[in-house]
Design a protein around this motif. Sequence first.
Motif, PDB file in Angstrom:
ATOM      1  N   ILE A  92      -0.515  13.068   6.318  1.00 34.60           N
ATOM      2  CA  ILE A  92      -0.917  12.825   4.808  1.00 34.60           C
ATOM      3  C   ILE A  92      -2.290  13.233   4.618  1.00 34.60           C
ATOM      4  O   ILE A  92      -2.438  14.220   3.865  1.00 34.60           O
ATOM      5  CB  ILE A  92      -0.567  11.229   4.535  1.00 34.60           C
ATOM      6  CG1 ILE A  92       0.798  10.639   4.412  1.00 34.60           C
ATOM      7  CG2 ILE A  92      -1.113  11.287   3.050  1.00 34.60           C
ATOM      8  CD1 ILE A  92       1.938  11.428   3.407  1.00 34.60           C
ATOM      9  N   GLY A 193       3.804   2.378   5.756  1.00 33.49           N
ATOM     10  CA  GLY A 193       2.293   2.081   6.056  1.00 33.49           C
ATOM     11  C   GLY A 193       1.258   2.768   4.857  1.00 33.49           C
ATOM     12  O   GLY A 193       0.306   2.707   5.100  1.00 33.49           O
ATOM     13  N   VAL A 194       2.166   3.343   4.002  1.00 38.15           N
ATOM     14  CA  VAL A 194       1.386   4.076   2.993  1.00 38.15           C
ATOM     15  C   VAL A 194       1.262   3.336   1.665  1.00 38.15           C
ATOM     16  O   VAL A 194       2.307   2.705   1.204  1.00 38.15           O
ATOM     17  CB  VAL A 194       1.966   5.577   2.771  1.00 38.15           C
ATOM     18  CG1 VAL A 194       1.131   6.387   1.904  1.00 38.15           C
ATOM     19  CG2 VAL A 194       2.111   6.182   3.946  1.00 38.15           C
ATOM     20  N   GLU A 195      -0.027   3.324   1.052  1.00 36.95           N
ATOM     21  CA  GLU A 195      -0.088   2.805  -0.062  1.00 36.95           C
ATOM     22  C   GLU A 195      -0.577   3.817  -1.183  1.00 36.95           C
ATOM     23  O   GLU A 195      -1.857   4.018  -1.144  1.00 36.95           O
ATOM     24  CB  GLU A 195      -0.776   1.312  -0.063  1.00 36.95           C
ATOM     25  CG  GLU A 195      -0.409   0.619  -1.499  1.00 36.95           C
ATOM     26  CD  GLU A 195      -1.274  -0.836  -1.181  1.00 36.95           C
ATOM     27  OE1 GLU A 195      -1.836  -1.158  -2.251  1.00 36.95           O
ATOM     28  OE2 GLU A 195      -1.507  -1.168  -0.139  1.00 36.95           O
ATOM     29  N   VAL A 196       0.253   4.523  -2.078  1.00 38.30           N
ATOM     30  CA  VAL A 196      -0.421   5.450  -2.871  1.00 38.30           C
ATOM     31  C   VAL A 196      -1.515   4.812  -3.914  1.00 38.30           C
ATOM     32  O   VAL A 196      -1.103   4.098  -4.550  1.00 38.30           O
ATOM     33  CB  VAL A 196       0.680   6.436  -3.541  1.00 38.30           C
ATOM     34  CG1 VAL A 196       0.269   7.292  -4.409  1.00 38.30           C
ATOM     35  CG2 VAL A 196       1.745   6.742  -2.451  1.00 38.30           C
ATOM     36  N   PRO A 197      -2.700   5.374  -4.038  1.00 34.39           N
ATOM     37  CA  PRO A 197      -3.658   4.823  -5.086  1.00 34.39           C
ATOM     38  C   PRO A 197      -3.130   5.206  -6.423  1.00 34.39           C
ATOM     39  O   PRO A 197      -2.077   6.140  -6.602  1.00 34.39           O
ATOM     40  CB  PRO A 197      -5.015   5.716  -4.941  1.00 34.39           C
ATOM     41  CG  PRO A 197      -4.366   6.847  -3.855  1.00 34.39           C
ATOM     42  CD  PRO A 197      -3.299   6.527  -3.241  1.00 34.39           C
ATOM     43  N   LYS A 198      -3.547   4.365  -7.432  1.00 38.34           N
ATOM     44  CA  LYS A 198      -2.971   4.534  -8.719  1.00 38.34           C
ATOM     45  C   LYS A 198      -3.261   5.867  -9.417  1.00 38.34           C
ATOM     46  O   LYS A 198      -2.446   6.362  -9.959  1.00 38.34           O
ATOM     47  CB  LYS A 198      -3.571   3.482  -9.418  1.00 38.34           C
ATOM     48  CG  LYS A 198      -3.058   1.971  -9.287  1.00 38.34           C
ATOM     49  CD  LYS A 198      -3.569   1.243 -10.544  1.00 38.34           C
ATOM     50  CE  LYS A 198      -3.043  -0.405 -10.088  1.00 38.34           C
ATOM     51  NZ  LYS A 198      -3.623  -0.998  -9.108  1.00 38.34           N
ATOM     52  N   MET A 200      -2.910   8.445  -8.029  1.00 34.35           N
ATOM     53  CA  MET A 200      -1.844   9.702  -7.650  1.00 34.35           C
ATOM     54  C   MET A 200      -0.637   9.199  -7.761  1.00 34.35           C
ATOM     55  O   MET A 200       0.478   9.353  -6.968  1.00 34.35           O
ATOM     56  CB  MET A 200      -2.322   9.959  -6.263  1.00 34.35           C
ATOM     57  CG  MET A 200      -3.503  10.440  -5.997  1.00 34.35           C
ATOM     58  SD  MET A 200      -3.837  10.736  -4.110  1.00 34.35           S
ATOM     59  CE  MET A 200      -2.830  12.435  -3.771  1.00 34.35           C
ATOM     60  N   LEU A 203       2.865  10.705  -6.768  1.00 36.65           N
ATOM     61  CA  LEU A 203       3.073  11.253  -5.471  1.00 36.65           C
ATOM     62  C   LEU A 203       3.946  10.240  -4.712  1.00 36.65           C
ATOM     63  O   LEU A 203       3.893   8.915  -4.859  1.00 36.65           O
ATOM     64  CB  LEU A 203       1.853  11.354  -4.709  1.00 36.65           C
ATOM     65  CG  LEU A 203       1.820  11.531  -3.370  1.00 36.65           C
ATOM     66  CD1 LEU A 203       2.379  12.965  -3.073  1.00 36.65           C
ATOM     67  CD2 LEU A 203       0.769  11.327  -2.336  1.00 36.65           C
ATOM     68  N   CYS A 205       5.357   9.838  -1.057  1.00 36.03           N
ATOM     69  CA  CYS A 205       5.611  10.443   0.180  1.00 36.03           C
ATOM     70  C   CYS A 205       6.830  10.617   0.740  1.00 36.03           C
ATOM     71  O   CYS A 205       6.964  11.149   1.950  1.00 36.03           O
ATOM     72  CB  CYS A 205       4.598   9.631   1.160  1.00 36.03           C
ATOM     73  SG  CYS A 205       2.701   9.573   0.669  1.00 36.03           S
TER      74      CYS A 205
END
Lengths: 260, 138
Positions: A92, A193-198, A200, A203, A205
């Motif tokens: 990523i 394990g991914v936390e997409v920020p607000k 974005m 998006l 993954c």
Amino acid sequence: MTNRDSLTPSVRDSISSTSRFSSLLSPTSTPSTTTTPRSSSSTFPIPQPSPSLPPLPPNLKRTSIIYDRPLPKARGTEVALGAWAFLFSEIIQYTQKRVSGIGEFEKRLNILGYRVGSRLLELLPLRDYLYPISSLRSPPPPTRTLRLLPILSYVHSTLYRYLFGRPADSLERSTDNEDEYMIGDDDMVVTRGVEVPKEMSELSCGALVAGIVEAVMDGAGFPARVTAHSVPSVPHPRRTVILIKLDPEVLAREAALGGK
Amino acid sequence: MAHSSQTCFGVLVINKAGGLIYHKNYAEGLAQLSSNDYLILASTFHSIHAIASRISPVPGSSGVEVIEAETFKMTCLQTPTGTKFVLLTTPSHPHPDQVLRKVYETYADHLKDPFYTAEMPIRSEAFDVKMATVVRGA
């Protein structure tokens, strides 16, 4: 297949580059089909086709040639989630540095997944055929799936179980558009394990998984656009939906095959 | 303030430069500090920790591990990279180090998030939830 959008040619191009692996499979065959390089006349000299691997000192054994490994894997061989989380995190971050928008971001992840899926489509049926789970049973040779529903349920159950250890949570048909099907995953393993920020939030993954599905659909003869979307709900805040938008030709063929 | 013997009052995570990157209170009825006070508290503790490891009569001391007071106990776990996890508990808490180990594990999991930059303040609801279950000893 000419009416596909611009995504597919680039995907196809990146896939077609894998054809060079054929020389690795049969390193002794004479390179009769390749044109002899004429470096004096060409601006960019074509390198001589070299033997696939350099010779080793005689006292060393090469242990990591992928083609020397046995095809069957022990059932239940799994990758640690932590190790995957680190790898995916790097994927990523690497991708994020090289893209300018979320659409491009997802496209890149999709292409990565496409390369995985096109291999899985060949490998899984072959592995099941050559090394069935029960040694008593002699399975029928792998057949080509002609109809849409069997290939969708293959993706939903068999492929998903191979990749993530369990079938997907839902397989639905869109009520608005009859060329759209949705595979729902309440807690996608690859993006755990991914936390997409607000900022974005569009998006997803899961585009990597969408790419895998797209390659399988394309390879099986059901060309489709596959995208992933985050659809958080109260019981499943990390729910992802894989949207499969089929090409018109697939629907036309389905209609022609009719009630057979 | 009716606390059982195992209550955890709060958690602080201090990065290797002495900056506070995460703090949370887990008990009711505590005196409230402003976020600036928490930053001062964190950097002061960081300094005390560094001084303690220097002036220790035993060579190779790692610094402050436990501070015990009449009403609370402060337990610190320092990782090899210098990140410090500080847990505030009741003095009679039987195993604050085990809680801290879980806290460390939760933090290490959060580092795998590609959108989190190491050493920066953690602002994540998922992390809040995970941390709360760990500290409350689910």
